[in-house]
Design a protein around this motif. Structure first.
Motif, mmCIF file in Angstrom:
data_model
loop_
_atom_site.group_PDB
_atom_site.id
_atom_site.type_symbol
_atom_site.label_atom_id
_atom_site.label_comp_id
_atom_site.label_asym_id
_atom_site.label_seq_id
_atom_site.Cartn_x
_atom_site.Cartn_y
_atom_site.Cartn_z
ATOM 1 N N ALA A 200 0.825 -1.210 0.000
ATOM 2 C CA ALA A 200 0.000 0.000 0.000
ATOM 3 C C ALA A 200 0.858 1.258 0.000
ATOM 4 N N GLY A 201 2.031 1.183 0.614
ATOM 5 C CA GLY A 201 2.921 2.331 0.682
ATOM 6 C C GLY A 201 4.220 2.064 -0.057
ATOM 7 N N GLY A 202 5.023 3.092 -0.232
ATOM 8 C CA GLY A 202 6.311 2.935 -0.880
ATOM 9 C C GLY A 202 6.208 2.985 -2.387
ATOM 10 N N GLY A 203 7.227 2.485 -3.063
ATOM 11 C CA GLY A 203 7.237 2.518 -4.522
ATOM 12 C C GLY A 203 8.007 3.706 -5.044
ATOM 13 N N ILE A 204 7.689 4.123 -6.250
ATOM 14 C CA ILE A 204 8.393 5.227 -6.878
ATOM 15 C C ILE A 204 7.469 6.436 -6.970
ATOM 16 N N PRO A 205 8.039 7.650 -7.016
ATOM 17 C CA PRO A 205 7.196 8.854 -7.107
ATOM 18 C C PRO A 205 6.312 8.816 -8.351
ATOM 19 N N GLY A 206 5.073 9.212 -8.170
ATOM 20 C CA GLY A 206 4.127 9.252 -9.282
ATOM 21 C C GLY A 206 3.294 8.011 -9.442
ATOM 22 N N ALA A 207 3.689 6.906 -8.806
ATOM 23 C CA ALA A 207 2.916 5.670 -8.903
ATOM 24 C C ALA A 207 1.725 5.726 -7.951
ATOM 25 N N LYS A 208 0.664 5.048 -8.311
ATOM 26 C CA LYS A 208 -0.508 4.952 -7.444
ATOM 27 C C LYS A 208 -0.121 4.214 -6.172
ATOM 28 N N SER A 209 -0.613 4.664 -5.051
ATOM 29 C CA SER A 209 -0.296 4.009 -3.782
ATOM 30 C C SER A 209 -1.495 4.091 -2.855
ATOM 31 N N GLY A 210 -1.343 3.556 -1.663
ATOM 32 C CA GLY A 210 -2.411 3.592 -0.680
ATOM 33 C C GLY A 210 -3.263 2.333 -0.704
ATOM 34 N N PRO A 211 -4.149 2.193 0.272
ATOM 35 C CA PRO A 211 -5.033 1.020 0.328
ATOM 36 C C PRO A 211 -6.029 1.047 -0.820
ATOM 37 N N GLY A 212 -6.646 -0.097 -1.055
ATOM 38 C CA GLY A 212 -7.633 -0.192 -2.129
ATOM 39 C C GLY A 212 -7.338 -1.356 -3.045
ATOM 40 N N ASN A 213 -8.090 -1.446 -4.125
ATOM 41 C CA ASN A 213 -7.956 -2.559 -5.051
ATOM 42 C C ASN A 213 -6.666 -2.456 -5.864
ATOM 43 N N PHE A 214 -6.152 -3.603 -6.276
ATOM 44 C CA PHE A 214 -5.018 -3.650 -7.205
ATOM 45 C C PHE A 214 -5.316 -4.695 -8.272
ATOM 46 N N ARG A 215 -4.676 -4.530 -9.431
ATOM 47 C CA ARG A 215 -4.925 -5.438 -10.550
ATOM 48 C C ARG A 215 -3.690 -5.461 -11.443
ATOM 49 N N LEU A 216 -3.116 -6.648 -11.636
ATOM 50 C CA LEU A 216 -1.926 -6.811 -12.472
ATOM 51 C C LEU A 216 -2.109 -8.027 -13.369
ATOM 52 N N GLU A 217 -2.091 -7.803 -14.686
ATOM 53 C CA GLU A 217 -2.129 -8.900 -15.642
ATOM 54 C C GLU A 217 -0.703 -9.239 -16.072
#
Length: 226
Positions: A200-217
């Motif tokens: 939910a947190g971290g990653g690179i600047p500009g990427a979507k973050s935070g709690p909620g749904n995720f989806r990766l194909e």
């Protein structure tokens, strides 16, 4: 003498052909499939994990999509990231809001020493994911069962297929999610497993973050020699 010369020339020609065939046979292809999400059998090679194992409320699933619609098959890793903790949980969690899919260990290990890059064809949601490579233990605690882990961020643009390429030397050694400050190199000839995860947190600047749904194909994961 002319017959001997002809036989000698024929022998030399045959030797050259044999040597040329042997050399070509020894040259490894410039790419190698590690995972290909083109059948439901591929699901048997993976297992899921999340903070729910420690009292968190995040959830994840992995399936093969496209079979019913006639579209190309691909893997779908999706779920929900939650920062909440189950009521009455006895776990003392440092952080919540994470899910992952980890491959089961290879039969022994795979040798990617002849390759320098991991490539993945992905379609995502604008989040930053984490690619992890697990190698034989020789850094953290020799003699113990835990594998060494090497991690790199993968930003996946939203709603379009994208080929992410990560040089192996960009993977950093980690221990329980934290980068190890010592200078060590991965041994790509002793790879035991791989994983993809999301926080939910971290990653690179500009990427979507935070709690909620995720989806990766995921279409495929390959090793490349660039």
């Amino acid at each position: 003498m002319s017959r001997f010369r002809a036989l000698l020339q024929a022998s030399i020609a045959a030797t050259k052909r044999a040597l040329a065939w042997n050399v070509e046979d020894l040259i490894l292809p410039s790419e190698r499939f590690v995972f290909n999400f083109d059948s439901k059998e591929e699901l048997n090679r993976w297992h899921l994990y999340s903070d729910s194992e420690y009292g968190g409320l995040s959830s994840a699933s992995l399936e093969i999509t496209g079979a019913d619609s006639g579209h190309e098959l691909s893997g779908l890793f999706s779920g929900n990231l939650s920062l909440d903790v189950a009521e009455g949980s006895t776990w003392r969690m440092n952080r919540s809001g994470f899910c992952g899919m980890r491959s089961k260990k290879f039969n022994g290990f795979i040798d990617l020493d002849s390759y320098d890059t991991i490539a993945m064809r992905l379609r995502g949601d604008g989040r930053c994911y984490i690619s992890t490579i697990y190698t034989e233990n020789w850094i953290n605690s020799p003699g113990q069962q835990e594998d060494n882990s090497w991690q790199a961020f993968v930003f996946v643009p939203k709603d379009r297929w994208h080929i992410a390429k990560i040089p192996l030397d960009r993977y950093l050694p980690t221990w329980k999610g934290n980068v190890i400050s010592t200078k060590v190199e991965m041994n790509p000839s002793r790879i035991l497993a791989m994983s993809l995860s999301v926080n939910a947190g971290g990653g690179i600047p500009g990427a979507k973050s935070g709690p909620g749904n995720f989806r990766l194909e995921i279409d495929w994961i390959k090793a490349l020699r660039t």
